[in-house]
Design an enzyme around this catalytic site. Structure first.
Site, mmCIF file in Angstrom:
data_model
loop_
_atom_site.group_PDB
_atom_site.id
_atom_site.type_symbol
_atom_site.label_atom_id
_atom_site.label_comp_id
_atom_site.label_asym_id
_atom_site.label_seq_id
_atom_site.Cartn_x
_atom_site.Cartn_y
_atom_site.Cartn_z
ATOM 1 N N ASP A 127 -4.724 45.452 -11.650
ATOM 2 C CA ASP A 127 -4.393 44.183 -12.301
ATOM 3 C C ASP A 127 -4.987 42.986 -11.557
ATOM 4 O O ASP A 127 -5.065 41.887 -12.105
ATOM 5 C CB ASP A 127 -2.863 43.990 -12.354
ATOM 6 C CG ASP A 127 -2.203 44.901 -13.363
ATOM 7 O OD1 ASP A 127 -2.877 45.244 -14.352
ATOM 8 O OD2 ASP A 127 -1.038 45.268 -13.170
ATOM 9 N N ILE A 137 0.851 -1.183 0.000
ATOM 10 C CA ILE A 137 0.000 0.000 0.000
ATOM 11 C C ILE A 137 0.889 1.237 0.000
ATOM 12 O O ILE A 137 1.676 1.433 0.914
ATOM 13 C CB ILE A 137 -0.929 0.007 1.232
ATOM 14 C CG1 ILE A 137 -1.943 -1.118 1.094
ATOM 15 C CG2 ILE A 137 -1.622 1.347 1.358
ATOM 16 C CD1 ILE A 137 -2.762 -1.341 2.325
ATOM 17 N N ASP A 152 3.613 41.648 -18.986
ATOM 18 C CA ASP A 152 3.761 43.101 -19.076
ATOM 19 C C ASP A 152 5.080 43.387 -19.763
ATOM 20 O O ASP A 152 6.023 42.608 -19.635
ATOM 21 C CB ASP A 152 3.848 43.712 -17.671
ATOM 22 C CG ASP A 152 2.488 43.832 -17.032
ATOM 23 O OD1 ASP A 152 1.494 43.814 -17.769
ATOM 24 O OD2 ASP A 152 2.435 43.949 -15.800
ATOM 25 N N ASN A 193 6.231 -2.315 -5.909
ATOM 26 C CA ASN A 193 5.160 -3.022 -5.196
ATOM 27 C C ASN A 193 4.586 -4.159 -6.023
ATOM 28 O O ASN A 193 4.310 -5.234 -5.502
ATOM 29 C CB ASN A 193 4.041 -2.046 -4.818
ATOM 30 C CG ASN A 193 4.502 -1.067 -3.764
ATOM 31 O OD1 ASN A 193 5.612 -1.200 -3.244
ATOM 32 N ND2 ASN A 193 3.682 -0.089 -3.460
ATOM 33 N N ASP A 208 1.102 44.153 -11.763
ATOM 34 C CA ASP A 208 1.708 44.739 -10.569
ATOM 35 C C ASP A 208 0.812 45.698 -9.806
ATOM 36 O O ASP A 208 0.973 45.885 -8.621
ATOM 37 C CB ASP A 208 3.052 45.416 -10.917
ATOM 38 C CG ASP A 208 2.953 46.293 -12.150
ATOM 39 O OD1 ASP A 208 1.819 46.679 -12.490
ATOM 40 O OD2 ASP A 208 3.991 46.594 -12.755
ATOM 41 N N GLU A 259 1.097 4.023 1.132
ATOM 42 C CA GLU A 259 0.489 4.993 2.052
ATOM 43 C C GLU A 259 1.307 6.282 2.136
ATOM 44 O O GLU A 259 0.791 7.342 2.435
ATOM 45 C CB GLU A 259 0.267 4.372 3.438
ATOM 46 C CG GLU A 259 1.502 4.192 4.323
ATOM 47 C CD GLU A 259 2.447 3.090 3.853
ATOM 48 O OE1 GLU A 259 1.996 2.209 3.115
ATOM 49 O OE2 GLU A 259 3.638 3.130 4.216
HETATM 50 P P1 ATP Z 1 3.414 47.617 -18.724
HETATM 51 O O1 ATP Z 1 4.226 47.452 -19.940
HETATM 52 O O2 ATP Z 1 4.065 47.071 -17.511
HETATM 53 O O3 ATP Z 1 1.965 47.321 -18.887
HETATM 54 P P2 ATP Z 1 3.602 50.356 -19.124
HETATM 55 O O4 ATP Z 1 4.649 51.109 -18.365
HETATM 56 O O5 ATP Z 1 3.846 50.091 -20.535
HETATM 57 O O6 ATP Z 1 3.343 49.111 -18.325
HETATM 58 P P3 ATP Z 1 1.807 52.164 -18.000
HETATM 59 O O7 ATP Z 1 2.702 52.261 -16.840
HETATM 60 O O8 ATP Z 1 0.351 51.956 -17.803
HETATM 61 O O9 ATP Z 1 2.238 51.061 -19.007
HETATM 62 O O10 ATP Z 1 2.033 53.458 -18.849
HETATM 63 C C1 ATP Z 1 1.225 53.768 -19.950
HETATM 64 C C2 ATP Z 1 1.616 55.131 -20.487
HETATM 65 O O11 ATP Z 1 1.410 56.107 -19.485
HETATM 66 C C3 ATP Z 1 3.082 55.228 -20.854
HETATM 67 O O12 ATP Z 1 3.284 54.903 -22.213
HETATM 68 C C4 ATP Z 1 3.387 56.677 -20.606
HETATM 69 O O13 ATP Z 1 3.078 57.450 -21.730
HETATM 70 C C5 ATP Z 1 2.418 57.061 -19.498
HETATM 71 N N1 ATP Z 1 3.091 57.053 -18.192
HETATM 72 C C6 ATP Z 1 3.800 56.053 -17.638
HETATM 73 N N2 ATP Z 1 4.240 56.384 -16.420
HETATM 74 C C7 ATP Z 1 3.819 57.635 -16.188
HETATM 75 C C8 ATP Z 1 3.940 58.551 -15.097
HETATM 76 N N3 ATP Z 1 4.591 58.233 -14.003
HETATM 77 N N4 ATP Z 1 3.361 59.756 -15.220
HETATM 78 C C9 ATP Z 1 2.678 60.075 -16.324
HETATM 79 N N5 ATP Z 1 2.529 59.283 -17.367
HETATM 80 C C10 ATP Z 1 3.086 58.065 -17.323
#
Ligand code: ATP
Length: 884
Positions: A633, A282, A326, A695, A629, A284
């Site tokens: 999400d 068995i 991502d 076994n 992240d 177990e």
């Molecule tokens: P992932 O690839 O991990 O999905 P990402 O960085 O491509 O993430 P977001 O972080 O959502 O996507 O960014 C989307 C857009 O927002 C970027 O292309 C940029 O133009 C703008 N962005 C990113 N970070 C900032 C920020 N801290 N302040 C203002 N605009 C931002």
């Protein structure tokens, strides 16, 4: 204490802390000692004694012990003691296995516990949440799990979801102001944040007022049931398989006993042999070994920087057919650098690599120091949470990589912290991936207010009515817009991430009106930021492809930027494999599902799109791993088959929703985890194969011998010994085996695949049958040569069986052929086999043990004969290679 009624000064005094410096490490240590760890009382772990006694709960073991007692009473002392010792040793082995499993699970829990960002002696530190003490100043940001009860002293659009305490899932707007009312419920104390709740938006600072069992959560902690770890699907499947195997083993044993009695063997002999055989046959220990194999595999994964939060993920990893990853930080390095700037309709190249703070601005290879460069970058600095500070002669950068990149560029234009002194941020609309923009309201020394918005250019341009150029602010024309759009396209085609910077003079508008604040903007400039793909990722994507796993890039970035990066990673070679969030919005779920197999890049998507993508893929029968992240999400992570969160950039919310955490945020860790996941499953198959074939061999040799009217070839202690030594150690070592070379060359395992599929069942039966047969043959020849020496023939049978199993264990390492692998690769297995052989020799050649095990020393020529016989099953089948 009514913390909500105090102002900041009173709070700091009462808690003997300071909002600029926090408390010192010494004070923190003293408070930790006095008030204990910041955690809720845990359910007691099972005591060691309980764990040990648990090993005896198996019904057949109890029957064996009872039978042994009986034989002891009948005067068979040697037998009885030997059996008890063996059973005890077996239990000790089981005890250690279970203890190891428990310990590693506890360690896993520890690793996935949240961290808190606290201010100690003037410096921000990330510490385990259990070390937080009253008086600690804590930074809160969107996605954080609140680790203790605290009073908010500063906030920007802070919203907290308190459903863990109140059941109400709508987030609560928080304030830093004191509340004068008396007797208000904790849920209405809007300047407090409570342990276990979640920051869904904004940011803030708070001071800890209660920890551990003193918190509101602690007071109701008794109501929270400590949920038991759920068995994984495989464990559950094995449990039911185990039940079937018990029935089969019992049936066969009963047959052996019945035939034996019918053939005239003494009742007592048959009884003890039957029970011993049942105990041996068995499996177990199977569920325990599976748990150990899973948890040891999980520890190996930790070494490769992947933390498994749910054990069941290990199995699902092997089923994964699509990884949705991502882009930023996972496929790319997340070391962003501004490479181009565009202001006043002029494109500037920015020199200086990475986070180097020195560099220049060039227009057509001519150095430039245009006024608008400085202005645009100053706005970029103001509209930011990142910081660059000199600490002990080293530049320390903290914050969002996109914002750090803008700060670094600003330093190149000779801007620094001092440049911000005449400005005050009075409010903020936070960035999130859905809005793709962020806004701050700034007041300068002369009390003039204006807003700065930065974000994705295609989101901001439609909100722009003015443009800033050399002459000043003027209405934007379609010619301006065309030029800017052309620029965005060019930057994106060069794999640059684009950010637009806009401003807006403010008069009386209120910030709470987001819509109007972020409209009628004045365009100041564009920044093109490079974020190179991680070098090792290209290879990992290829490895996944070879393993039948598709990689899909999901990004908030511009479609052209995403396409350029995807091409660099060899993820796509044609552009129609890209779908944008805008196109996604136009599609029905049905249409999406039909097209989804052709899409490799999703660009300009928001976290809500991720959920649709997961569902569409699942509808097509895919097993989806999805990375994420942020707070938003979480739904997609939960809906996916394997939610993967980021250890560095991930929020607590994302981590809690995921089943795998990447400590280094790197895509290659996903590939490594999948490889390990596949290997763990294959190893489990290996030792199931080994144990069951062994076994089968043990039962068959007994059954055949009795049916052919021979004496019993093995006595009870021998059977039990085989079960303990031969089965136990090598099986464990198989659980630690290295993956076969082709483990990432095979397609993903179908979810419905049974344990015995891919020919495993046949292998178990054929190998088991052969092991039984050669043992029987060796026994019969020895017995016929010298019928007076049954003990010698039994020793031959015993040795053949043990050796046949110890050789067969090498066969189990490969699904193809024993010759397909280097037998010396698995050191644990070599040690296990050598120690089993050593123990075998002791039992045969050491006189005191010869008495207990009823053995005789085997002559050398017989030993050679025995080993040759024992090798037959493995060598024979080694020449019949299985395809794969
Ligand atoms: P992932 O690839 O991990 O999905 P990402 O960085 O491509 O993430 P977001 O972080 O959502 O996507 O960014 C989307 C857009 O927002 C970027 O292309 C940029 O133009 C703008 N962005 C990113 N970070 C900032 C920020 N801290 N302040 C203002 N605009 C931002």
């Amino acid at each position: 204490m009514k913390w909500y009624q105090l102002n900041e000064r009173e709070l700091m005094d009462k808690l003997s802390t300071n909002q600029v410096k926090g408390i010192t490490d010494d004070i923190a240590a003293a408070r930790l000692k006095k008030f204990g760890l910041n955690q809720l009382n845990q359910k007691q772990r099972s005591s060691l004694l309980f764990l040990f006694l648990k090993q005896f709960q198996d019904f057949m073991v109890l029957v064996l012990l009872a039978a042994t007692l009986l034989s002891g009473l009948l005067g068979e002392y040697v037998d009885a003691i030997a059996i008890i010792v063996i059973v005890l040793m077996n239990s000790i082995l089981g005890f250690f296995q279970e203890q190891k499993a428990e310990k590693s699970l506890a360690k896993l829990k520890e690793l996935s516990a949240p961290v808190a960002h606290v201010l100690r002696s003037g410096e921000w530190k990330a510490i385990p949440s259990t070390d937080v003490v009253v008086g600690d100043i804590i930074k809160l940001s969107s996605g954080d799990r609140i680790v203790a009860d605290m009073r908010i002293i500063n906030e920007r659009s802070l919203e907290i979801e308190e459903s863990a305490l109140t059941g109400e899932s709508v987030p609560v707007n928080k304030t830093a102001n004191k509340i004068d009312e008396d007797h208000i419920e904790f849920a209405d104390q809007h300047n407090m944040a409570y342990m276990g709740t979640l920051v869904t938006k904004g940011s803030g600072l708070a001071v800890v007022v209660a920890t551990g069992m003193e918190t509101v959560m602690g007071q109701i902690a008794d109501l929270l049931v400590n949920t038991k770890a759920q068995p994984t699907p495989l464990e559950r499947r094995l449990e039911s398989l185990g039940k079937i195997l018990i029935v089969i083993a019992l049936f066969l044993t009963a047959m052996v006993v019945a035939v034996g009695i019918w053939q005239g063997h003494p009742l007592y002999d048959m009884f003890l042999s039957g029970i011993s055989l049942a105990v041996a046959a068995i499996p177990e220990g199977l569920p325990a070994i599976v748990t150990v194999a899973l948890s040891l595999g999980v520890q190996r994964m930790i070494k490769k920087k992947a933390i498994v939060r749910k054990l069941s993920a290990v199995e699902t990893l092997g089923n994964t057919t699509v990884i949705c990853s991502d882009k930023t930080g996972t496929l790319t390095e997340n070391k962003m650098t501004v490479k181009q700037l565009y202001t006043n309709h002029q494109l500037m190249e920015v020199t200086g690599d990475g986070h180097e703070l020195k560099g220049n601005f060039y227009v057509n290879q001519q150095k430039t120091q245009h006024r608008l460069i400085k202005e645009a970058l100053l706005y970029g600095m103001l509209c930011s949470h990142a910081s660059i500070k000199k600490q002990k002669n080293k530049w320390v950068m903290d914050g969002d990589p996109t914002e750090i990149a803008l700060l670094v560029a600003a330093h190149k234009a000779n801007l620094n912290e001092q440049s911000l002194q005449s400005y005050r941020i009075i409010d903020e609309i936070a960035f999130d991936s859905d809005r793709k923009r962020m806004t701050v309201i700034v007041e300068d020394d002369s009390k003039r207010r204006f807003a700065i918005t930065k974000g994705a250019p295609d989101v901001l341009l439609p909100r722009t009515n003015y443009i800033l150029d050399e002459q000043g602010r003027r209405p934007i024309t379609s010619k301006d817009s065309n030029k800017i759009n052309q620029q965005i396209d060019d930057m994106a085609a060069n794999a640059l991430r684009t950010i637009a910077i806009c401003i807006k003079p403010l008069s009386t508008e209120s910030l709470r009106n987001h819509q109007s604040i972020e409209n009628n903007l004045t365009f100041v400039g564009l920044a093109g930021i490079i974020d190179p793909p991680r070098k090792e990722v290209k290879q990992a994507i290829k490895a996944c492809k070879d393993a039948g796993i598709k990689t899909v890039m999901i990004t908030g970035d511009h479609a052209k930027t995403a396409t350029a990066i995807a091409k660099q990673l060899h993820l796509i070679n044609k552009e129609d494999a890209v779908l944008t969030g805008f196109q996604l919005n136009q599609m029905s779920d049905q249409a999406l599902s039909e097209k989804i197999d052709d899409i490799y890049v999703f660009a300009r998507v928001t976290p809500t799109h991720k959920l649709r993508i997961v569902q569409a893929l699942q509808q097509k029968g895919h097993i989806v791993a999805m990375t994420g992240d942020g707070v938003n999400d979480a739904p997609a992570l939960k809906a996916s088959d394997i939610g993967i969160s980021m250890g560095i950039a991930g929020t607590d919310v994302a981590k809690e929703a995921s089943s795998l955490v990447l400590l280094d945020d790197n895509f290659i860790t996903i590939e490594a985890a999948i490889k390990e996941g596949r290997n763990i499953y294959e190893n489990i198959r290996k030792f199931i194969r080994y144990l069951l074939a062994s076994n089968v061999g043990e039962i068959l040799v007994m059954l055949f011998a009795i049916m052919l009217s021979y004496p019993l070839p093995l006595i009870p202690v021998q059977i039990l010994w085989v079960n303990l030594v031969t089965d136990g150690l090598p099986a464990m070592a198989l659980g630690l085996d290295q993956p076969e070379k082709n483990v990432m060359k095979m397609p993903p395992r179908p979810v419905k695949e049974g344990i015995f599929s891919r020919g495993l069942g046949v292998k178990i039966l054929t190998r088991g049958f052969m092991i039984g047969l050669v043992t029987l043959f060796a026994f019969m020849t020895a017995y016929q040569n010298d019928p007076l020496h049954l003990t010698y023939a039994r020793t031959i049978a015993f040795t053949t069986l043990v050796m046949a199993q110890l050789i067969h264990v090498f066969d189990c390492r490969s699904e193809r052929s024993v010759f397909a692998r280097n037998p010396f690769q698995n050191l644990y297995l070599i040690i296990a086999v050598i120690s089993s052989i050593a123990l075998l020799l002791v039992v045969i050649y050491y006189p005191p043990l010869q008495i207990i095990f009823e053995t005789l020393p085997i002559r050398l020529n017989d030993l050679i004969y025995v080993i040759s016989m024992a090798a037959i099953p493995t060598v024979l089948f080694g020449f019949i290679p299985t395809k794969k």
